[in-house]
Enzyme design. Structure first.
Site, short mmCIF file in Angstrom:
data_model
loop_
_atom_site.label_atom_id
_atom_site.label_comp_id
_atom_site.label_asym_id
_atom_site.label_seq_id
_atom_site.Cartn_x
_atom_site.Cartn_y
_atom_site.Cartn_z
N SER A 446 0.77 -1.53 0.05
CA SER A 446 0.01 -0.24 0.05
C SER A 446 0.58 1.80 -0.10
CB SER A 446 -1.01 -0.11 1.81
OG SER A 446 -2.13 0.72 1.21
N ASP A 498 -8.84 -4.28 -6.90
CA ASP A 498 -8.18 -3.32 -5.66
C ASP A 498 -8.38 -1.88 -5.93
OD1 ASP A 498 -6.22 -2.12 -3.57
OD2 ASP A 498 -4.84 -3.32 -4.27
#
Length: 664
Positions: A446, A498
């Site tokens: 991330s 995602d």
């Protein structure tokens, strides 16, 4: 639907948003009215007790008041059900009914006070059932009043009272530039201040310094720019996401673009390269996940983690590694040890220090792969969120790249912080002194993946053989030239749909346009969209075929915006100025297209359920490119596909499958 205008100001609620809350309150009021009617009828001749006269008047007045409220609510719900999101005409009488309903709160408040006084009077000696009924009535009245106040606070728009400057064509051109500029500046400043106050309120629990204040202003301008050209309320956005999701699911069976599917035989070099990278990615994802410390360890081991960590909390910290930052009870470091399987002596440096633009990381020796691993933590605090949202672009100068590229400002500053630590503090020199033959590998998930990527670019000159594995990095990270440059040493791993990997300002603008278009052109009322959408998300089934104004139009006509769509994009809320159009035409884009770093491995589910609770998932991986992630996909898994445990599970599944194939 443009925001509802009542009391001379705009509110963050539409005239079609009263159906569901109104129907719920209507049901409660009907049950309440029936209960009071039964109570009054049963005890009609028994009000001769002390205080009974006031009780008789109170119950009779309450029946009349509840009947009035029920009538007002029925009318409010009925009118709110009419029309569509982009056609509020049939609901033009709703403000008058809303005024009537709000006026009824005054006698209800008075009646609640009277009931409370009557119940608290010790001289009242009426039947216990009647007293309990009045107590229930008083409690219900106050609960509804409190929730109404909370609702008003939630839908209050701080900018709703600002005067809107709607200038006809030609008038704006005749204004003095200084006058139009001043009007535009005032409206922009007001909107920025409102967003800045909201952000400060959300981050009230963290210590704020100059970096925070700069970040607050930058993020406030980002939100102001994004929401300045539409007049949608939150429920419109929810309806738009539901419609987009169902439209997307209807198109999933269509053939995919050639760029998204790369066919290869099991013996091809492409497959061999992919299998090697997947095996390495599965190994290094453990380090990226371990950087989260005890929250990740407890999340993945909810029943045993605390017991295991408590057994290690009293151990002394290792003297061989350098630990900075707060790690109370040694929980973070203990979790890192258990996740990675490394020993105390394998860690060179561990930093739990966390501020805006300064994120935790650790440096460790990986003897299995003969690598010095720099693992950067992802988003886990308010400071990290501020770093994520500092999405302005800044230049990154590199001698090897012919064209200097743009990078995400907040993530670049975080990478520069770690770079200074690694180089200036001699952390990497210390690591290579211990293991000079090892290679350098930088990993992160991330925010950590984005930071690791930019850090790898910064270190590339000094360590030409370094490798970087970025797991689920943010989409708006590098300009095209830098993204192409990183394909030689960075591998990005993305799972499914995602959201974060597709997040960039251009993609968010595209999502906004798609929401406005599908919402404006849907011919169904909003409450039907929301109810059917919730049913679809929870129980599945076939996507609804909502009729739209797009049906029956030829392909050429589809390129032109419809009237309702234009109204939602051009019609400003009272917080924004039509003069902004003039500013946009003359200014360059503030947020250019930014892309994912390096070569991209896209892992998708094969033959699995769309539902969140699906089990027995089979994954397939393929090489992909940045254009596949140029649009945000709406799905129940758009958040879960980003989670580190899901990424690790997918990589382990693929790695084990490859290992079993080799053994066969």
């Amino acid at each position: 639907m443009p925001g509802l205008v009542v009391f001379g100001r705009r509110w963050a609620i539409g005239s079609d948003d009263f159906v569901l809350p109104g129907a719920f309150e209507l049901f409660v009021r009907l049950v309440w009215w029936i209960g009071i009617l039964v109570l009054y009828t049963v005890h009609k001749g028994q009000f001769n007790c002390p205080g009974g006269g006031l009780l008789h008047s109170y119950l009779l007045g309450l029946l009349i008041l509840l009947a009035s409220i029920i009538c007002a609510l029925s009318a409010l719900v009925y009118i709110s059900m009419q029309g569509t999101i982009s056609n509020p005409g049939p609901r033009k009488s709703l403000p008058k009914i809303l005024y009537t309903r709000l006026l009824l709160y005054f006698p209800e408040f008075i009646w609640a006070v009277v009931g409370a006084v009557w119940v608290s009077d010790n001289s009242v000696q009426c039947e216990k059932t009647v007293i309990n009924g009045v107590i229930g009535t008083v409690i219900a009245s106050w609960i509804i009043i409190v929730f109404t106040v909370i609702g008003v606070v939630i839908v209050f728009d701080p900018l709703g009272g600002k005067k809107t400057f709607y200038l006809p064509d030609g008038v704006s051109r005749n204004l003095e530039s200084s006058q139009s500029g001043q009007l535009l500046y005032n409206v922009k400043s007001s909107a920025t201040r409102v967003w800045e106050k909201r952000i400060r309120l959300l981050c009230c629990c963290i210590v704020q310094d100059d970096d925070h204040r700069v970040a607050f202003t930058s993020i406030a301008e980002l939100f102001r720019n994004y929401f300045s050209d539409t007049d949608l309320v939150p429920s419109d956005i929810a309806a738009g996401l539901i419609l987009l999701h169902q439209e997307q699911d209807k198109m999933e069976n269509c053939p995919k673009e050639p760029e998204e599917v790369l066919c290869h035989s099991p013996s091809s070099l492409v497959t061999d390269d992919l299998d090697v990278e997947l095996e390495s990615a599965a190994h290094y994802m453990l380090f990226a996940a371990a950087a989260y410390g005890w929250p990740y360890y407890v999340y993945t081991n909810p029943y045993t983690a605390l017991c295991k960590l408590n057994g290690d909390c009293c151990r002394n910290r290792p003297t061989d590694s350098d630990i900075t930052g707060s790690d109370r009870h040694n929980f973070h470091f203990g979790s890192i040890l258990k996740i990675t399987g490394l020993q105390y002596r394998d860690f060179i440096h561990i930093s739990f220090h966390n501020k805006i633009y300064e994120i935790p990381f650790f440096v460790a020796l990986d003897h299995k792969k003969e690598a010095i691993v720099v693992a950067v933590r992802g988003t886990l605090s308010f400071e990290d969120i501020l770093t994520d949202l500092s999405a302005d672009c800044e230049d990154l100068t590199l001698e090897e790249v012919l064209e200097n590229g743009f990078v995400h400002k907040g993530i670049t500053q975080a990478a520069n912080y770690i770079y200074q630590k690694l180089i200036n503090d001699g952390i990497l020199n210390q690591a290579f002194t211990i293991a000079p033959e090892y290679k350098l590998v930088i990993v992160g998930h991330s925010l950590g993946g984005g930071t690791a990527s930019i850090l790898a670019i910064m270190l590339r000159n000094s360590f030409p053989t370094l490798r970087c594995y970025a797991f689920s990095p943010p989409g708006g990270l590098l300009s095209k030239s830098l993204a192409d440059y990183t394909k030689h040493f960075i591998v990005s791993v993305i799972v499914g749909k995602d959201l974060v990997a597709r997040l960039s300002m251009p993609n968010m603008e595209d999502l906004k346009r798609r929401i406005v278009r599908i919402v404006a052109n849907c011919n169904r009322p909003k409450y039907q969209i929301l109810l059917r959408g919730c049913w679809y998300e929870v129980f599945g089934g076939d996507p609804d075929d909502f009729p739209t104004e797009l049906d029956g139009r030829n392909q050429d006509a589809l390129t032109q915006p419809l009237l309702a769509e234009e109204s939602l994009m051009v019609h400003r809320s009272p917080s924004y100025n039509a003069l902004e159009e003039e500013s946009r035409l003359s200014s360059p884009p503030q947020y250019p297209h930014l892309y994912l770093p390096g070569k991209i491995i896209h892992i998708v589910e094969e033959c699995s359920s769309r539902r969140l609770c699906s089990s027995d998932i089979k994954y397939v991986a393929r090489w992909s490119n940045e254009t596949v992630f140029s649009s945000i996909l709406i799905s129940p898994k758009m958040i879960t596909d980003h989670m580190p445990d899901v990424v690790l599970k997918a990589l382990n599944s693929l790695s084990q499958e490859h290992g079993s194939c080799l053994s066969c």
